[in-house]
Design an enzyme around this catalytic site. Sequence first.
Site, mmCIF file in Angstrom:
data_model
loop_
_atom_site.group_PDB
_atom_site.id
_atom_site.type_symbol
_atom_site.label_atom_id
_atom_site.label_comp_id
_atom_site.label_asym_id
_atom_site.label_seq_id
_atom_site.Cartn_x
_atom_site.Cartn_y
_atom_site.Cartn_z
ATOM 1 N N GLY A 44 0.838 -1.190 0.000
ATOM 2 C CA GLY A 44 0.000 0.000 0.000
ATOM 3 C C GLY A 44 0.871 1.236 0.000
ATOM 4 C CD GLN A 49 3.528 5.776 2.641
ATOM 5 O OE1 GLN A 49 2.573 5.220 2.138
ATOM 6 N NE2 GLN A 49 4.515 5.109 3.195
ATOM 7 C CB CYS A 87 5.188 2.457 7.434
ATOM 8 S SG CYS A 87 4.717 3.914 6.492
ATOM 9 C CG LEU A 88 7.267 1.302 1.584
ATOM 10 C CD1 LEU A 88 6.683 1.611 0.212
ATOM 11 C CD2 LEU A 88 8.467 0.381 1.464
ATOM 12 C CG HIS A 129 -0.613 1.321 7.205
ATOM 13 N ND1 HIS A 129 0.314 0.866 8.107
ATOM 14 C CD2 HIS A 129 0.058 2.182 6.374
ATOM 15 C CE1 HIS A 129 1.496 1.430 7.845
ATOM 16 N NE2 HIS A 129 1.371 2.231 6.791
ATOM 17 C CD GLU A 130 -0.957 2.528 2.737
ATOM 18 O OE1 GLU A 130 -0.496 3.682 2.682
ATOM 19 O OE2 GLU A 130 -0.249 1.534 3.010
ATOM 20 C CG HIS A 133 0.291 6.960 5.467
ATOM 21 N ND1 HIS A 133 1.441 7.440 6.055
ATOM 22 C CD2 HIS A 133 0.521 5.632 5.277
ATOM 23 C CE1 HIS A 133 2.317 6.446 6.204
ATOM 24 N NE2 HIS A 133 1.781 5.334 5.742
HETATM 25 CO CO CO Z 1 2.632 3.484 5.718
#
Ligand code: CO
Length: 153
Positions: A44, A49, A87-88, A129-130, A133
């Site tokens: 995701g 991000q 998470c990236l 999660h997304e 963000h």
């Molecule tokens: Co993330």
Amino acid sequence: MLKIITIPNPILRQKAKKIADVMDPKIQKLIPQMTEIMLKEGVGLAAPQVGESIRLIIVKYKDGSVAMINPRILKKSILKEWGEEGCLSVPGKYGEVKRSKKLTIRYTDEKGKAKTLNAQGMLARIIQHETDHLDGVLFIDKARKIVELNPNE
Ligand code: CO
């Protein structure tokens, strides 16, 4: 080429803006670019991000992906479960987060069409999660048992 930003970049903590025009060339270009990175690097990805404070997420779905513009969770199950997340934008850290098992989400697709999707399990977790963000919330704000892995070890 898009670059993934990491903490403590303040963009990750901003409340992302609603997208007014899905057909805006900038959005139409961003969606395939983000999709490519997401498919390569994770499950995701949210626009903040990649440094764009706008309400767009890409999530892994079945064999491909789905782009969700201005996503809104309409319903979340009271029943929750713990599951591991990373998470990236928070490299090397992992932890367990409690999320609703099921949800209903409404969003606009890349063609401007309104869609509703029922999700459960892993897909429901990724969506939560997304969408977090987009409100400047990171999984480390909610996680327990955070572990830090040094990628050089
Ligand atoms: Co993330």
